[in-house]
Design an enzyme around this catalytic site. Structure first.
Site, PDB file in Angstrom:
ATOM      1  N   ARG A  18      16.212 -51.656   1.158  1.00  0.00           N
ATOM      2  CA  ARG A  18      15.155 -51.518   0.237  1.00  0.00           C
ATOM      3  C   ARG A  18      15.051 -52.132  -1.224  1.00  0.00           C
ATOM      4  O   ARG A  18      14.160 -52.059  -1.745  1.00  0.00           O
ATOM      5  CB  ARG A  18      14.799 -50.090   0.053  1.00  0.00           C
ATOM      6  CG  ARG A  18      14.062 -49.593   1.522  1.00  0.00           C
ATOM      7  CD  ARG A  18      13.731 -48.206   1.524  1.00  0.00           C
ATOM      8  NE  ARG A  18      14.936 -47.191   1.481  1.00  0.00           N
ATOM      9  CZ  ARG A  18      14.838 -45.787   1.123  1.00  0.00           C
ATOM     10  NH1 ARG A  18      13.654 -45.436   0.513  1.00  0.00           N
ATOM     11  NH2 ARG A  18      15.953 -45.247   1.323  1.00  0.00           N
ATOM     12  N   ASN A 361      21.690 -64.908 -51.176  1.00  0.00           N
ATOM     13  CA  ASN A 361      20.047 -64.550 -50.905  1.00  0.00           C
ATOM     14  C   ASN A 361      19.524 -65.899 -50.218  1.00  0.00           C
ATOM     15  O   ASN A 361      19.704 -66.874 -50.930  1.00  0.00           O
ATOM     16  CB  ASN A 361      19.166 -64.478 -52.386  1.00  0.00           C
ATOM     17  CG  ASN A 361      17.951 -63.770 -51.942  1.00  0.00           C
ATOM     18  OD1 ASN A 361      17.180 -64.428 -51.129  1.00  0.00           O
ATOM     19  ND2 ASN A 361      17.358 -62.855 -52.626  1.00  0.00           N
ATOM     20  N   ARG A 424      15.275 -83.037 -51.165  1.00  0.00           N
ATOM     21  CA  ARG A 424      13.843 -83.234 -50.725  1.00  0.00           C
ATOM     22  C   ARG A 424      13.253 -84.445 -51.570  1.00  0.00           C
ATOM     23  O   ARG A 424      13.778 -84.801 -52.498  1.00  0.00           O
ATOM     24  CB  ARG A 424      13.291 -81.879 -50.918  1.00  0.00           C
ATOM     25  CG  ARG A 424      12.989 -81.717 -52.519  1.00  0.00           C
ATOM     26  CD  ARG A 424      12.408 -80.174 -52.621  1.00  0.00           C
ATOM     27  NE  ARG A 424      12.063 -80.008 -54.226  1.00  0.00           N
ATOM     28  CZ  ARG A 424      12.180 -78.800 -54.804  1.00  0.00           C
ATOM     29  NH1 ARG A 424      12.721 -77.974 -54.132  1.00  0.00           N
ATOM     30  NH2 ARG A 424      12.003 -78.925 -55.864  1.00  0.00           N
TER      31      ARG A 424
END
Ligand code: UD1
Ligand code: MG
Length: 448
Positions: A18, A361, A424
């Protein structure tokens, strides 16, 4: 408890049709651990001299699961009944002289205390040869009925539902199937079993009447709940979770909405831990004292330090280690990374294969680029470093202690301690350009 040795026999040869599954029924997990291993873990607290799992189809799967625990496998090639199943353990128990505890692999929540009580009952002054674990229910269905001598716990016989008359069917004390017996008596009784009954099976339950000296002890119906279908698996999971939630609170954790917190079999929570609503603990999580797991967080294979905070909506994957007072905020995923004491990783970040020093951080949107499609590489961020928002740290790379990474940087080379790294596009400004552009385009559109 009994002074004699104990052998545990777990019946697991049923086909489990089952479940409609390729996985053996007894290996379906409850709280992240196969049912069979829940049972063996409880049984192991009785220090059994031998453990035998009787299995048939799917034997290899069961064998692989129990081999590390030192359990033996006995094969029941044809399912000729529970009594026949126990007989298959005979060779594995050759030379064993003690008490046998018979469990069902698909009845996973039986507590060690109950197992101990069953074995201890064999040792009472009236010295029964067989002890059966019964339970009471208003809906006894097709369970075997326990026929007890009036006013005692002396068990006269067990009548299978198929074989029971109306008066016997009215009995609400049922057979859980679990049994403890003196080993020597058990195998002698099993040898006498016949299969002249409604099912044509060798019933283990017949040893009760044959012994003439059986006792019953009772368990709560929930403790002996069996699993034959996915629905029953979910019911057993639910019962396990309910008990674990209650235990967590009793042990000194606050669960604001206990019904919505899901534990694993091995979750460890310290004191004064707060777990907010809708938190899921996968396997292998430890949360130390005073930590808070905010809402909708998912933790697996992780350690959360004292007074640390996780979430809301955080995901800690295997190998995430948060030191004391570290903070991991919303939409942060951490894998195989250590976050140092008091460090903050508060928003929208992925840290994988990384080390973050104390007090660092990590700004919103920081990503450790740890994978090149072939290998994984480490990122090391020193103590007190500050990584600006939306930085990509292309591993292997080290950000020195106290360094600052400018927001939006793509860092491909190591940054020395206390330096500023800017990686960047440089910002340019053309005065009045936007207005000139707008005016020109507006004129062009009108001219069309
Ligand atoms: C059995 C009991 C019944 C009890 C019920 C509790 C007998 C004769 N009946 O009935 O009194 O109320 O359990 O659930 O014992 N198994 C084998 N080999 C077999 C047959 C069964 O290993 O040949 C194992 C199954 O995998 C399962 C357990 O034994 O773990 C019980 O088998 P099941 O067929 O469910 O027994 P029931 O007929 O429900
Ligand atoms: Mg059954």
């Amino acid at each position: 408890m009994s002074s004699r040795n104990i052998a545990v026999v777990v019946l697991a040869a049923g086909k489990g049709t089952r479940m409609k599954s390729d996985l053996h029924k007894v290996l379906h997990p409850v709280a992240g651990r196969p049912m069979l291993l829940h049972l063996l873990a409880a049984a192991d607290t009785l220090s059994p001299e031998r453990t035998v799992v009787v299995t048939g189809a799917g034997r290899a799967q069961v064998e692989a699961a129990v081999a590390p625990r030192g359990a033996q496998i006995a094969v029941q090639a044809e399912q000729l009944g529970t009594g026949h199943a126990v007989m298959q353990a005979r060779d594995a128990l050759a030379g064993f002289d003690g008490d046998v505890l018979i469990l069902y692999g698909d009845v996973p929540l039986v507590r060690a205390e109950t197992m101990r009580a069953m074995v201890a009952r064999l040792d009472a002054p009236d010295a029964p040869a067989v002890v059966v674990l019964g339970f009471r229910t208003d809906d006894p269905g097709a369970y075997g009925r326990l026929i007890v001598a009036p006013g005692s716990d002396r068990l006269e016989k067990i009548v299978e539902f198929k074989d029971a008359d109306a008066a016997e069917r009215a009995v609400t004390l049922c057979n859980s199937g679990l049994m403890a017996a003196r080993g020597a008596a058990l195998f002698a009784l099993l040898a006498k079993l016949g299969n002249d009954n409604a099912a044509g099976e060798y019933y283990l339950t017949d040893v009760v009447e044959l012994s003439g000296a059986a006792a019953v002890i009772e368990a709560d119906a929930g403790e002996v709940a069996g699993v034959n279908s996915r629905g029953e698996l979910a019911a057993v999971e639910h019962a396990w979770q309910q008990a674990r939630r209650a235990q967590a609170m009793a042990d000194g954790a606050t669960l604001i909405a206990p019904q919505t917190v899901f534990f694993s079999h091995d979750t460890v929570l310290g004191r004064d831990v707060t777990v907010e609503p809708n938190v899921v603990f996968g396997t292998g999580v430890t949360v130390h004292d005073g930590a808070t797991i905010h809402a909708f967080s998912h933790l697996e294979g992780a350690e959360v330090g004292r007074d640390a905070a996780v979430g809301p909506y955080a995901r800690l994957r295997p190998g995430a280690i948060l030191s004391d007072a570290a903070k991991v905020g919303n939409f942060v995923e951490i894998k195989k990374a250590r976050v140092g004491v008091g460090a903050k990783v508060n928003h929208l970040t992925y840290l994988g294969d990384a080390e973050v020093g104390a007090g660092a951080n990590i700004g919103a949107g920081t990503i450790t680029c740890n994978y090149d499609g072939f290998f994984k590489y480490r990122t090391v961020i020193g103590e007190g470093a500050f990584v600006g928002s939306n930085s990509a740290l292309v591993a292997p790379v080290t950000i020195g202690a106290g360094a600052i990474v400018a927001a939006g940087s793509v860092v491909v080379r190591d940054v020395t301690a206390d330096s500023l790294a800017v990686a960047r596009g440089r910002q340019e400004e053309r005065g009045g350009w936007a207005k000139r552009f707008r005016d020109a385009m507006t004129a062009k559109k009108k001219g069309k």
